[in-house]
Design a protein around this motif. Structure first.
Motif, PDB file in Angstrom:
ATOM      1  N   PRO A 104       9.987  93.146   5.017  1.00  0.00           N
ATOM      2  CA  PRO A 104      10.746  94.231   5.643  1.00  0.00           C
ATOM      3  C   PRO A 104      12.247  94.183   5.383  1.00  0.00           C
ATOM      4  N   ARG A 105      12.842  92.987   5.393  1.00  0.00           N
ATOM      5  CA  ARG A 105      14.294  92.907   5.202  1.00  0.00           C
ATOM      6  C   ARG A 105      14.699  92.042   4.009  1.00  0.00           C
ATOM      7  N   GLN A 106      13.711  91.452   3.334  1.00  0.00           N
ATOM      8  CA  GLN A 106      14.035  90.575   2.218  1.00  0.00           C
ATOM      9  C   GLN A 106      13.117  90.849   1.037  1.00  0.00           C
ATOM     10  N   GLU A 107      13.596  90.428  -0.109  1.00  0.00           N
ATOM     11  CA  GLU A 107      12.820  90.512  -1.340  1.00  0.00           C
ATOM     12  C   GLU A 107      12.970  89.172  -2.059  1.00  0.00           C
ATOM     13  N   TYR A 108      11.851  88.587  -2.455  1.00  0.00           N
ATOM     14  CA  TYR A 108      11.896  87.250  -3.051  1.00  0.00           C
ATOM     15  C   TYR A 108      11.137  87.224  -4.371  1.00  0.00           C
ATOM     16  N   ASN A 109      11.614  86.371  -5.277  1.00  0.00           N
ATOM     17  CA  ASN A 109      10.939  86.074  -6.524  1.00  0.00           C
ATOM     18  C   ASN A 109      10.823  84.558  -6.600  1.00  0.00           C
ATOM     19  N   PHE A 110       9.596  84.015  -6.455  1.00  0.00           N
ATOM     20  CA  PHE A 110       9.453  82.564  -6.284  1.00  0.00           C
ATOM     21  C   PHE A 110       8.025  82.135  -6.604  1.00  0.00           C
ATOM     22  N   VAL A 111       7.762  80.843  -6.474  1.00  0.00           N
ATOM     23  CA  VAL A 111       6.419  80.299  -6.671  1.00  0.00           C
ATOM     24  C   VAL A 111       5.803  80.044  -5.295  1.00  0.00           C
ATOM     25  N   ASP A 112       4.591  80.537  -5.109  1.00  0.00           N
ATOM     26  CA  ASP A 112       3.948  80.459  -3.790  1.00  0.00           C
ATOM     27  C   ASP A 112       3.597  79.018  -3.419  1.00  0.00           C
ATOM     28  N   PRO A 113       3.452  78.709  -2.132  1.00  0.00           N
ATOM     29  CA  PRO A 113       3.170  77.325  -1.707  1.00  0.00           C
ATOM     30  C   PRO A 113       1.776  76.826  -2.044  1.00  0.00           C
ATOM     31  N   TRP A 114       0.868  77.711  -2.498  1.00  0.00           N
ATOM     32  CA  TRP A 114      -0.496  77.278  -2.824  1.00  0.00           C
ATOM     33  C   TRP A 114      -0.646  76.901  -4.303  1.00  0.00           C
ATOM     34  N   THR A 115       0.452  76.934  -5.038  1.00  0.00           N
ATOM     35  CA  THR A 115       0.371  76.607  -6.460  1.00  0.00           C
ATOM     36  C   THR A 115      -0.111  75.170  -6.662  1.00  0.00           C
ATOM     37  N   LYS A 116      -0.867  74.968  -7.740  1.00  0.00           N
ATOM     38  CA  LYS A 116      -1.383  73.637  -8.061  1.00  0.00           C
ATOM     39  C   LYS A 116      -0.880  73.143  -9.411  1.00  0.00           C
TER      40      LYS A 116
END
Length: 639
Positions: free
Chosen positions: A88-100
């Motif tokens: 709603p107030r942010q936009e992110y470009n990142f690697v998710d915490p479930w990555t292996k």
């Protein structure tokens, strides 16, 4: 804040599936995330782990239980990715915490299936089998410390693959590396954090940190791999585990679920702001870790994440045990669930942790596992009572039993019996069974024992300090419970007085393998004590009733401790064993339970299972600052 965000959420904030992150079939790749506040999501595919060439972008579709998913063509296997998430107030470009899997420095996720990446005969790998935790001898070790020194004789210095070099020696031809571990006789290597952590540059071989700064919990650390950009870390980690297993040595992971390195920038905070962390009444991040944040393990999806990641390491990488950093900040229900699930997977699993926090956590006391709260749970805890009684404080000039301080005999007695308590002797322990007590003198934290002796006994010469060090090991390895030593103890490791070397660099932290030559007598002594313990189950009784029935303290001179283990305890071949501990600077006369032929197997000079000498008497003189172990030789066939 999070509490306000969820008031208007009618659905349960939970997804029970085991398919978050990337999952693979023969024909396609599925990508799924869980993010209740997300408004849209996309996965961006890149050709490399620097993001220089974007190949494609796929929109994720909203799915049940606040998940988002998309199916990807098989052709993108081996490429890299990032999640683009609109909140709603942010936009992110990142690697998710479930990555292996990730690329260099964890900037991009790697699209590979770890279950397809393994060394030859991995499917036949055998875990180490333990009948009880007391059968373990734990050796705490940092991957880079193990092999980075040029004196190690190891080619792949500082890497996972250093553990696969079977025949390394130092300049004098003494064994180093994995052959040294086997020679010493330890049963388990406890590796300081080997999940992906944030503070070391994967490309800089001289960069150093212990790794208590988690980033991606289900990914092996990249700086220990030959190539951090690709799947090497997965393959080489498994090869390390498999090689250690082939030597009969189990692998324990040091896990840090109490905090993350990043807070606002962590993947947890980005995927669902303010859900995965605890907060104080003034809406600040709670800080039981002392590192700036505190994970909310009691929330359902965080609890699920912790348990799922532990099971992942157990199943995918064949990990034999887990040591929990600042365990009291992880709620009791999560710890008990983790223990139950891990033990279903592997009955021999070792689970232990620090029964404390850095600062007070945002948990009620009944939700915490402090020392004593672990009784009967299958979880063990560090016995700092014993540690402090043995050597005094960890970093200062205070003295303990081994430095000759008077009045600590009762505390030593409590440690000797594995902290189980003997009310008739007014010994009140914290453990239900001895396997719940991790007995130790030092760990990666604080001064090494050798440095502590130098600081607390400035007037003692090296010979006297060596005797104190030996006495400490005699007590550790003849006591009931689980012995734990930091790497290098066997050759008097020094960090030059540095009591917090987490980022002090290689020169301070590396194992100095030339010391094995310099202090080979001490190495042989410790090796002999481990051999004695491993071959004599009397030192490894498994329950309180056996200790109470078979271990009895004997009258001993002022300031000393003496005890016997009788009745062929725990089916030991030796019917009567006597342990005598003399920390004073004078010879002490101990009276034995009876006059008979005794064999000395441990004294101030040597240690092992073979008799050093025999004597026939009901008394014996024990040298200054030393321990002695004897057994009734005339009750053993052949003597």
């Amino acid at each position: 804040m999070f509490k306000q965000n969820i008031k208007n959420k009618p659905a349960r904030l939970y997804y029970p599936g085991d398919d978050l992150g990337l999952t693979f079939s023969e024909s396609e790749i599925t990508y799924k995330i869980w993010s209740p506040p997300a408004q849209s999501a996309a996965i961006e595919i890149y050709a490399d782990d620097q993001g220089t060439k974007k190949l494609e972008e796929f929109e994720l579709q909203s799915a049940p239980s606040d998940t988002w998913k998309v199916k990807l063509p098989q052709k993108y296997y081996g490429n890299y990715y990032r999640l683009h998430l609109q909140l709603p107030r942010q936009e992110y470009n990142f690697v998710d915490p479930w990555t292996k899997a990730v690329g260099t420095n964890s900037e991009y996720g790697l699209i590979v299936d770890p279950s397809r990446i393994y060394p030859p005969t991995w499917t036949k790998d055998q875990r180490v089998v333990l009948e009880d935790p007391v059968d373990a001898v734990i050796y705490e070790l940092h991957v880079k410390d193990f092999s980075i020194s040029k004196e190690s004789g190891i080619r792949h210095r500082g890497k996972y693959t250093a553990f696969t070099e079977r025949h390394s020696v130092n300049k004098e031809g003494m064994l180093t590396g994995i052959a040294h571990l086997k020679e010493l006789g330890v049963t388990h290597v406890h590796l300081l954090p080997v999940y992906d952590f944030a503070t070391v540059d994967d490309t800089d071989p001289d960069d150093y940190n212990w790794g208590y700064d988690p980033l991606y919990y289900m990914v092996p650390e990249g700086s220990y791999a030959s190539n951090p950009a690709n799947e090497s870390r997965i393959y080489e980690f498994k090869k390390m585990v498999k090689t250690l297993h082939s030597y009969g040595i189990g692998v324990i992971m040091d896990v840090v679920y109490n905090h993350t390195y990043h807070t606002q920038e962590s993947p947890f905070q980005k995927i669902f702001p303010n859900y995965f962390y605890r907060f104080t009444e003034d809406s600040s991040f709670a800080n039981a870790s002392g590192c700036g944040n505190e994970i909310a393990s009691e929330r359902e999806m965080m609890r699920k994440y912790i348990v799922d990641s532990l099971l992942y390491w157990s199943r995918e990488y064949h990990i034999d045990g887990f040591r929990f950093d600042l365990m009291s900040s992880i709620d009791r229900e999560t710890m008990l669930l983790a223990e139950n699930k891990l033990r279903e997977e592997n009955p021999s699993v070792l689970i232990y942790g620090e029964p404390w926090t850095a600062l007070e956590p945002q948990l009620e006391s009944y939700q915490q596992i402090r020392k004593g709260d672990q009784r009967g749970t299958g979880i063990s805890v560090f016995n700092d009572n014993f540690r402090n009684a043995l050597k005094g404080d960890s970093d200062g000039t205070g003295k303990g039993f081994i430095q000759g301080k008077i009045g600590l005999e009762r505390e030593i007695d409590e440690g000797v019996i594995g902290a189980i308590g003997l009310e008739e002797r007014r010994l009140y322990g914290f453990a239900l069974q001895p396997g719940e007590s991790i007995n130790y003198l030092a760990s990666h934290d604080n001064l090494t024992l050798w440095d502590k002796l130098a600081r607390s006994c400035p007037g003692a010469n090296e010979q006297q300090r060596k005797k104190m060090h030996k006495l400490a090991q005699v007590i550790l390895f003849t006591s009931q419970g689980v012995p734990f030593i930091p790497a290098g103890t066997e050759f008097l490791r020094t960090k030059f007085g540095d009591n917090n070397s987490f980022d002090s660099g290689i020169e301070v932290n590396e194992l100095k393998w030339e010391r094995k030559t310099t202090y080979r007598e001490h190495f042989n002594y410790l090796k002999g004590l481990i051999n004695l313990r491993s071959h004599h189950p009397a030192f490894r009784m498994r329950n309180r009733s056996a200790i109470k029935e078979n271990l009895h303290f004997i009258a001993s001179p002022f300031g000393t401790v003496g005890y016997g283990i009788f009745n062929n305890a725990n089916e030991d071949a030796w019917s009567k064993i006597i342990v005598l501990l003399n920390p004073s600077q004078e010879w002490k006369q101990f009276y034995l339970p009876e006059s008979r032929t005794w064999a000395i197997v441990v004294d101030d000079q040597g240690a092992g299972t073979e008799p050093i000498r025999f004597f026939h008497s009901n008394e014996v003189m024990v040298p200054p600052i030393s321990g002695m172990v004897i057994y009734a030789a005339d009750l053993v066939t052949g003597y």
